[in-house]
Enzyme design. Structure first.
Site, short mmCIF file in Angstrom:
data_model
loop_
_atom_site.label_atom_id
_atom_site.label_comp_id
_atom_site.label_asym_id
_atom_site.label_seq_id
_atom_site.Cartn_x
_atom_site.Cartn_y
_atom_site.Cartn_z
N SER A 59 -6.28 -9.32 6.84
CA SER A 59 -5.78 -9.69 8.17
C SER A 59 -5.11 -11.07 8.20
O SER A 59 -5.19 -11.79 9.20
CB SER A 59 -6.89 -9.61 9.22
OG SER A 59 -7.34 -8.26 9.35
N LYS B 73 0.85 -1.19 0.00
CA LYS B 73 0.00 0.00 0.00
C LYS B 73 0.89 1.25 0.00
O LYS B 73 1.95 1.23 -0.62
CB LYS B 73 -0.98 -0.06 1.17
CG LYS B 73 -1.75 -1.39 1.18
CD LYS B 73 -2.92 -1.43 2.11
CE LYS B 73 -3.60 -2.80 2.01
NZ LYS B 73 -4.82 -2.91 2.81
N GLU C 93 -9.70 -0.47 -1.71
CA GLU C 93 -9.29 0.90 -1.36
C GLU C 93 -9.31 1.81 -2.59
O GLU C 93 -9.43 3.03 -2.45
CB GLU C 93 -7.91 0.86 -0.69
CG GLU C 93 -8.01 0.34 0.73
CD GLU C 93 -6.77 -0.32 1.28
OE1 GLU C 93 -5.68 -0.15 0.71
OE2 GLU C 93 -6.90 -1.04 2.30
N GLU D 280 -11.03 -10.37 -0.98
CA GLU D 280 -10.67 -9.56 0.19
C GLU D 280 -11.94 -8.92 0.76
O GLU D 280 -12.37 -7.87 0.28
CB GLU D 280 -9.70 -8.45 -0.20
CG GLU D 280 -8.39 -8.95 -0.78
CD GLU D 280 -7.26 -7.95 -0.58
OE1 GLU D 280 -6.24 -8.36 -0.03
OE2 GLU D 280 -7.41 -6.78 -0.95
#
Ligand code: 13P
Length: 249
Positions: free
Chosen positions: A211, A12, A98, A166
């Site tokens: 996670s 990221k 995102e 995800e």
């Protein structure tokens, strides 16, 4: 044919040149003992060239986190698939939640980006996943299979891409679905891929992301239809990422 598993790290917007020591440590660990998995790191675009250089000769692949659909042009601040490839990338994450949520990316745009990646010789990792509201409403399977249907180009070779499931609510939260929930979604994704691509739909690995950490990696990675992991936070430190790779056995 079962696809080779893939463990990919998504850095990221984290990492400076000093962070390349982590990438080198991962490459060193693989040099000492190989892995059944394809291992990839997707640093921010600023580090792709340097990371590719640092990992030259190692099996660790370098990837981008997004690309623009056009090959070049007046698109200030954007990066094309061709530019990622030129910098040393061999794959690219596309349609991450995102970007879907924060940059308004639609399934149609993701299709165009997947086509751009393939045109440039990059392997796309196409991300899908439901929000917590969607899961609680019982829509997880419908949302995810719809995203897979609508985010992939019509003509596609199963060997040329990967899918990453995800769940949005599992990203960076420490929460993970149960193994049964992961298997249910991955099995549904495989069904879409086989219907769309025939036998070639078996060749795309379906990664789980959200996670993933050393303590839960083995259980997740050994679940049915889980073909690897897309790891965020735990990919930033080799001390966390190496045990995740090793959890594949
Ligand atoms: P975390 O592993 O930090 O939850 O992030 C997952 C992710 O978004 C990878 O793309």
């Amino acid at each position: 044919m079962k696809p080779r598993p893939m463990i990919a790290g998504n850095w990221k917007m984290n990492g400076l040149a000093a962070s390349l020591v982590e990438a080198r440590a991962i490459a060193d660990a693989l040099a000492q003992a190989g892995s059944s998995a394809e291992v990839a790191l997707c640093p921010p675009a600023t580090l792709i060239g340097q990371m590719a250089e640092a990992l030259r000769g190692s099996p660790v692949l370098v990837g981008g986190q997004d690309c623009r659909a056009e090959a070049s042009g007046a698109f200030t601040g954007d990066i094309s698939a061709e530019q990622l490839k030129d910098a040393g990338a061999s794959l690219v994450i596309l349609g991450h939640s995102e970007r879907r949520a924060g940059h308004g990316e639609t399934d149609e745009l993701v299709v165009a980006k997947v086509e751009a990646a393939l045109r440039a010789g990059l392997r796309p990792i196409v991300c899908v996943g439901e929000t917590l509201e969607e899961r609680e409403a019982g829509w997880a399977i419908a949302v995810v299979t719809g995203q897979v249907e609508d985010s992939l180009p019509k003509a596609l070779d199963g060997k040329a891409f990967a899918v990453a499931y995800e769940p949005v609510w599992a990203i960076g939260s420490g929460l993970t679905p149960t193994t049964e929930q992961i298997v249910e979604v991955h099995t549904a994704i495989r069904g879409v891929l086989k219907r769309r691509l025939g036998a070639s739909g078996e060749a795309a690995p379906i990664l789980y992301g959200g996670s993933v950490k050393p303590s839960n990696a083995a259980e997740i990675l050994h679940a049915d239809e889980v073909g690897g992991a897309l790891v965020g936070g735990a990919s930033l430190k080799s001390a966390d990422f190496i045990p995740i790779i090793r959890a594949l056995g």
